[in-house]
Write a protein that holds these residues in place. Structure first.
Motif, PDB file in Angstrom:
ATOM      1  N   ASP A 254       0.817  -1.180  -0.207  1.00  0.00           N
ATOM      2  CA  ASP A 254       0.119  -0.108  -0.061  1.00  0.00           C
ATOM      3  C   ASP A 254       1.052   1.245  -0.038  1.00  0.00           C
ATOM      4  OD1 ASP A 254       1.165   0.143   2.702  1.00  0.00           O
ATOM      5  OD2 ASP A 254      -0.827  -0.366   3.483  1.00  0.00           O
ATOM      6  N   GLY A 255       2.052   1.106  -0.178  1.00  0.00           N
ATOM      7  CA  GLY A 255       3.024   2.429  -0.130  1.00  0.00           C
ATOM      8  C   GLY A 255       3.296   3.116   1.365  1.00  0.00           C
ATOM      9  N   SER A 256       2.915   2.474   2.245  1.00  0.00           N
ATOM     10  CA  SER A 256       2.776   3.146   3.574  1.00  0.00           C
ATOM     11  C   SER A 256       4.500   3.198   4.016  1.00  0.00           C
ATOM     12  CB  SER A 256       2.052   2.399   4.699  1.00  0.00           C
ATOM     13  OG  SER A 256       2.366   1.183   4.688  1.00  0.00           O
ATOM     14  N   VAL A 257       4.991   4.262   4.739  1.00  0.00           N
ATOM     15  CA  VAL A 257       6.117   3.925   5.290  1.00  0.00           C
ATOM     16  C   VAL A 257       6.362   3.284   6.358  1.00  0.00           C
ATOM     17  CG1 VAL A 257       7.884   5.572   6.014  1.00  0.00           C
ATOM     18  CG2 VAL A 257       6.234   6.638   4.708  1.00  0.00           C
ATOM     19  N   GLU A 258       7.201   2.320   6.167  1.00  0.00           N
ATOM     20  CA  GLU A 258       7.775   1.146   7.298  1.00  0.00           C
ATOM     21  C   GLU A 258       8.949   1.896   7.897  1.00  0.00           C
ATOM     22  OE1 GLU A 258       6.621  -1.915   8.181  1.00  0.00           O
ATOM     23  OE2 GLU A 258       4.827  -0.863   7.081  1.00  0.00           O
ATOM     24  N   ARG A 259       9.941   2.822   7.303  1.00  0.00           N
ATOM     25  CA  ARG A 259      10.974   3.351   7.959  1.00  0.00           C
ATOM     26  C   ARG A 259      11.337   4.335   7.247  1.00  0.00           C
ATOM     27  NH1 ARG A 259      16.193  -0.049   7.358  1.00  0.00           N
ATOM     28  NH2 ARG A 259      16.614   1.418   5.767  1.00  0.00           N
ATOM     29  N   GLY A 260      11.786   5.418   7.980  1.00  0.00           N
ATOM     30  CA  GLY A 260      11.992   6.807   7.717  1.00  0.00           C
ATOM     31  C   GLY A 260      13.345   6.886   6.845  1.00  0.00           C
TER      32      GLY A 260
END
Ligand code: FES
Length: 284
Positions: A254-260
C-alpha cells in the motif's frame, strides 16, 4: 532582491562542510535511524513534524512580546510563563529539525543552509533563555528587550527555514503533484518481464516500479516521496522496497512508510496480470 545572491553564497559556502559533517555525525550518533527518529520525521502524521512544532515557540514568544508591549504589570507573570513554555517546546522542535536535516544525504546546499538555520535558532533560544532568567529575577524590561532580540533571531532563522522548504524543496513530498491516473486498467509490461526484481515502467507519464513480492504483483510510484530517489534502483526486503538514497522503506502492498526518513506514503497502484500482460490502474 539582495537576499537571493546572499542565499546563493550561503548555499555554495564550502567552508561550512566540515561543520556540516561533524554535526551530521553527532546527530546520527545521538539519533540513529529507528522508531524514535521516524516519529521526529513525522511518519505517524504522514508528513513532516518539524513545521508543525515550530509554531509553538514562535507563537508563544510572539505572545509574550505582545503582552510586554500591550499589557501592564499584571501581565508580566504570564509573559514569563510563555517564554518558559516556549523554551520547553524548543526541545522537540530542535530534535525534529536535526532529525530531518541529518537525512539529507549528499545534498550539500540544503545541508549548509540547514546548519545556519539551526545555529540561528540555537542563538535565538539562548537569548530567550536569558530573557526568562532576567524576568524570573524581576528584571522585566531587560527580559522584554531580550525577547525582542530573540524574535529578530527567530525571524532570520525562519527565513532560512522558508528557503529550505520553498526554494530547496526539503521536507516536501516529491510526489505531491502525482495525479492518480489512469483510472482504467492500462497495459504496462509483459508478465514474463516482471519477476522478484524491480522494473520501472511509465504509466501516464509517471514512473512506476513493478515487482512480484511473494508471488504477488505490486506497483508503486517510482519517485521516492522523501527526496526523489529512484525506487526502481533500490532493493526489495520483507515485502518492502528500500530507497537507494537514504534507506526509506515502503510497504509494497500500500506504499505506507515502514521506515523513514520519508514521512509521506508512496502512491500505490492496483496491478493485475491478464494473459501474458501486466496492467495497472490508479488506486482510488
Ligand atoms: S530519497 Fe531519501 S529515502 Fe528516498
Amino acid at each position: 532582491m539582495f537576499l537571493t545572491p546572499l542565499m546563493k553564497r550561503l548555499e555554495n559556502e564550502q567552508a561550512l562542510d566540515d561543520a556540516v559533517e561533524s554535526a551530521r555525525s553527532t546527530v546520527n550518533t545521538v539519533l540513529p535511524p529507528g522508531p524514535v527518529k521516524d516519529v521526529l520525521h513525522g511518519r505517524p502524521l504522514g508528513h513532516a513534524l518539524h513545521p508543525l512544532l515550530v509554531a509553538l515557540p514562535i507563537g508563544m514568544n510572539v505572545g509574550a512580546t505582545l503582552l510586554d508591549v500591550l499589557g501592564d504589570e499584571d501581565d508580566r507573570a504570564a509573559a514569563r510563563r510563555l517564554v518558559g513554555a516556549a523554551l520547553l517546546s524548543t526541545v522537540p522542535t530542535v530534535a525534529s529539525g536535526w532529525a530531518d536535516w541529518s537525512e539529507l544525504g549528499s545534498a550539500k546546499r540544503p545541508m549548509r543552509v540547514g546548519l545556519v538555520h539551526a545555529l540561528a535558532n540555537g542563538a535565538a533560544a539562548g537569548v530567550f533563555a536569558a530573557s526568562w532568567v532576567a524576568r524570573a529575577a524581576g528584571h522585566h524590561r531587560t527580559g522584554a528587550a531580550l525577547s525582542m532580540v530573540g524574535l529578530a533571531g527567530l525571524g532570520a532563522a525562519g527565513y532560512l527555514g522558508g528557503h529550505l522548504v520553498y526554494a530547496q524543496g526539503v521536507a516536501v513530498s516529491r510526489t505531491m503533484d502525482h495525479e492518480p491516473a489512469p483510472r482504467e486498467w492500462t497495459d504496462v509490461a509483459a508478465a514474463q518481464d516482471v519477476g522478484e526484481g524491480l522494473v520501472r515502467v511509465d504509466v501516464a507519464g509517471e514512473p512506476v516500479v513493478l515487482t512480484r513480492s511473494g508471488g504477488v504483483l505490486r506497483a508503486l510510484a517510482a519517485t521516492c516521496t522523501h527526496l526523489g530517489g529512484p525506487l526502481d534502483e533500490g532493493t526489495v526486503e520483507d515485502g518492502c522496497v528500500v530507497c537507494p538514497w537514504h534507506g526509506s522503506r515502503f510497504d509494497l502492498a500500500d506504499g505506507s512508510v515502514e521506515r523513514g526518513p520519508a514521512s509521506v506514503p508512496q502512491p500505490a497502484y492496483d496491478v493485475r496480470e491478464t494473459g501474458d500482460r501486466v496492467e495497472v490502474r490508479a488506486r482510488p
